[in-house]
Design a protein around this motif. Structure first.
Motif, PDB file in Angstrom:
ATOM      1  N   UNK A 247      29.462  38.996  15.513  1.00 50.67           N
ATOM      2  CA  UNK A 247      29.620  37.570  15.281  1.00 50.67           C
ATOM      3  C   UNK A 247      28.604  36.962  14.342  1.00 50.67           C
ATOM      4  N   UNK A 248      28.157  35.759  14.673  1.00 52.67           N
ATOM      5  CA  UNK A 248      27.242  35.007  13.819  1.00 52.67           C
ATOM      6  C   UNK A 248      25.924  35.748  13.627  1.00 52.67           C
ATOM      7  N   UNK A 249      25.399  36.350  14.686  1.00 48.37           N
ATOM      8  CA  UNK A 249      24.137  37.071  14.577  1.00 48.37           C
ATOM      9  C   UNK A 249      24.196  38.210  13.581  1.00 48.37           C
ATOM     10  N   UNK A 250      25.281  38.955  13.621  1.00 54.90           N
ATOM     11  CA  UNK A 250      25.447  40.068  12.684  1.00 54.90           C
ATOM     12  C   UNK A 250      25.518  39.563  11.243  1.00 54.90           C
ATOM     13  N   UNK A 251      26.258  38.498  11.038  1.00 49.71           N
ATOM     14  CA  UNK A 251      26.375  37.929   9.695  1.00 49.71           C
ATOM     15  C   UNK A 251      25.034  37.391   9.209  1.00 49.71           C
ATOM     16  N   UNK A 252      24.234  36.863  10.125  1.00 50.41           N
ATOM     17  CA  UNK A 252      22.903  36.384   9.745  1.00 50.41           C
ATOM     18  C   UNK A 252      22.015  37.528   9.254  1.00 50.41           C
ATOM     19  N   UNK A 253      22.058  38.638   9.960  1.00 48.11           N
ATOM     20  CA  UNK A 253      21.264  39.797   9.540  1.00 48.11           C
ATOM     21  C   UNK A 253      21.666  40.223   8.133  1.00 48.11           C
ATOM     22  N   UNK A 254      22.954  40.305   7.879  1.00 49.09           N
ATOM     23  CA  UNK A 254      23.434  40.714   6.555  1.00 49.09           C
ATOM     24  C   UNK A 254      22.996  39.728   5.476  1.00 49.09           C
ATOM     25  N   UNK A 255      22.954  38.452   5.837  1.00 48.35           N
ATOM     26  CA  UNK A 255      22.537  37.434   4.866  1.00 48.35           C
ATOM     27  C   UNK A 255      21.057  37.574   4.544  1.00 48.35           C
ATOM     28  N   UNK A 256      20.216  37.706   5.553  1.00 50.70           N
ATOM     29  CA  UNK A 256      18.782  37.853   5.314  1.00 50.70           C
ATOM     30  C   UNK A 256      18.457  39.176   4.626  1.00 50.70           C
ATOM     31  N   UNK A 257      19.261  40.196   4.898  1.00 48.88           N
ATOM     32  CA  UNK A 257      18.992  41.524   4.328  1.00 48.88           C
ATOM     33  C   UNK A 257      19.161  41.553   2.818  1.00 48.88           C
ATOM     34  N   UNK A 258      19.815  40.569   2.252  1.00 50.94           N
ATOM     35  CA  UNK A 258      20.012  40.526   0.804  1.00 50.94           C
ATOM     36  C   UNK A 258      18.708  40.311   0.053  1.00 50.94           C
ATOM     37  N   UNK A 259      17.695  39.795   0.755  1.00 50.10           N
ATOM     38  CA  UNK A 259      16.377  39.626   0.157  1.00 50.10           C
ATOM     39  C   UNK A 259      15.556  40.886   0.425  1.00 50.10           C
TER      40      UNK A 259
ATOM     41  N   UNK B 242      36.414  27.576  11.302  1.00 50.44           N
ATOM     42  CA  UNK B 242      35.149  28.036  10.727  1.00 50.44           C
ATOM     43  C   UNK B 242      34.946  29.503  11.080  1.00 50.44           C
ATOM     44  N   UNK B 243      34.688  30.328  10.095  1.00 49.47           N
ATOM     45  CA  UNK B 243      34.460  31.753  10.357  1.00 49.47           C
ATOM     46  C   UNK B 243      33.008  31.988  10.762  1.00 49.47           C
ATOM     47  N   UNK B 244      32.763  33.142  11.359  1.00 49.54           N
ATOM     48  CA  UNK B 244      31.394  33.517  11.729  1.00 49.54           C
ATOM     49  C   UNK B 244      30.508  33.592  10.487  1.00 49.54           C
ATOM     50  N   UNK B 245      31.059  34.083   9.402  1.00 45.82           N
ATOM     51  CA  UNK B 245      30.293  34.205   8.160  1.00 45.82           C
ATOM     52  C   UNK B 245      29.913  32.837   7.610  1.00 45.82           C
ATOM     53  N   UNK B 246      30.831  31.892   7.669  1.00 46.24           N
ATOM     54  CA  UNK B 246      30.548  30.541   7.181  1.00 46.24           C
ATOM     55  C   UNK B 246      29.477  29.863   8.028  1.00 46.24           C
ATOM     56  N   UNK B 247      29.572  30.032   9.335  1.00 49.12           N
ATOM     57  CA  UNK B 247      28.567  29.433  10.214  1.00 49.12           C
ATOM     58  C   UNK B 247      27.199  30.074   9.981  1.00 49.12           C
ATOM     59  N   UNK B 248      27.187  31.384   9.792  1.00 47.92           N
ATOM     60  CA  UNK B 248      25.926  32.079   9.520  1.00 47.92           C
ATOM     61  C   UNK B 248      25.301  31.601   8.216  1.00 47.92           C
ATOM     62  N   UNK B 249      26.110  31.330   7.236  1.00 48.14           N
ATOM     63  CA  UNK B 249      25.606  30.818   5.949  1.00 48.14           C
ATOM     64  C   UNK B 249      24.882  29.486   6.154  1.00 48.14           C
ATOM     65  N   UNK B 250      25.475  28.616   6.973  1.00 48.79           N
ATOM     66  CA  UNK B 250      24.833  27.327   7.236  1.00 48.79           C
ATOM     67  C   UNK B 250      23.499  27.516   7.964  1.00 48.79           C
ATOM     68  N   UNK B 251      23.497  28.354   8.989  1.00 45.49           N
ATOM     69  CA  UNK B 251      22.270  28.586   9.768  1.00 45.49           C
ATOM     70  C   UNK B 251      21.189  29.197   8.881  1.00 45.49           C
ATOM     71  N   UNK B 252      21.597  30.115   8.022  1.00 52.41           N
ATOM     72  CA  UNK B 252      20.671  30.758   7.083  1.00 52.41           C
ATOM     73  C   UNK B 252      19.986  29.717   6.201  1.00 52.41           C
TER      74      UNK B 252
END
Length: 234
Positions: free
Chosen positions: A11-23, A202-212
């Motif tokens: 879910x959102x947690x997994x998408x958050x990890x992928x977002x932060x991992x881009x750095x 709202x998708x999990x990825x979209x929500x993770x983008x906002x939280x990020x």
């Protein structure tokens, strides 16, 4: 930048990890209960972004969770810039059918877990201007629409919102910022399990983008705030 995320196997947690991992300069520590799913997430981060995440399996239902967290953070030995308390559990069940065990489990996961993580981070492992984000729910916001079957979940998220306000006031002179994002629905596995057939806009990825984005940029502007993140009213 050092980032801690709890509850990131899906879910959102997994998408958050992928977002932060881009750095490539980020160090990501993940705490969750599902080590098998974390293995696949770690492989994906390494293959796609060449970023190795640090992950640990943790059981927030453990009777020794406080000691286990203390030992774990001591072994990790990092000071964090961003902490996202995302781990949570949702039960959709009529009030009169809820059991004491279910009440205890949701309290341990949704309240005690974030409480103890905050205690460790604020006490020893926070960098200057560390931003802590507690992932709450619109169900825990006073005056919002409430839904039958979510009494335990909503009360735990209300407690998390209140905890956020208390900690922000107590530590306002330290530079640490603590906020709560009260999420509306997002299309996650947890939502599907609790509300079969319901589809969120709202998708999990979209929500993770906002939280990020919020975690990186909004600590300068917000502290002790419960911020609704929902397309529904009120």
């Amino acid at each position: 930048m050092n980032i801690l995320i709890t509850g990131a196997s899906r879910g959102i947690g997994r998408e958050l990890v992928l977002k932060f991992a881009q750095n490539p300069n980020s160090t990501i520590v993940v705490l969750t209960t599902n080590s098998e799913q974390l293995n696949s997430l770690a492989i994906e981060c390494l293959e796609v972004f060449n970023n190795s995440i640090i992950f640990h399996s943790i059981n927030f239902l453990s009777e020794n969770i406080n000691q286990e967290l203390a030992k774990l953070f001591e072994s990790i030995n990092l000071n964090f810039d961003i902490v996202i308390n995302n781990a949570g559990k949702l039960i959709n069940k009529p009030f009169l059918q809820n059991t004491l065990k279910e009440l205890e489990e949701l309290n341990k996961i949704n309240i005690y877990g974030p409480y103890l993580v905050c205690q460790q981070i604020i006490g020893k492992y926070a960098n200057k201007n560390c931003h802590i984000i507690n992932i709450g729910s619109m169900g825990g916001v006073q005056g919002s629409v409430k839904f039958p079957g979510l009494s335990i979940y909503s009360l735990t998220k209300a407690a998390l919102a209140n905890l956020t306000e208390c900690l922000a006031e107590e530590f306002k002179d330290t530079g640490i910022k603590i906020n709560c994002l009260a999420l509306g629905s997002a299309q996650t596995e947890m939502l599907e399990e609790a509300f079969p057939g319901y589809k969120s806009t709202v998708s999990a990825k979209e929500m993770a983008e906002y939280i990020f984005q919020f975690s990186i940029s909004s600590g300068k502007f917000f502290n002790g705030k419960i911020i609704p993140v929902s397309v529904t009213t009120p």
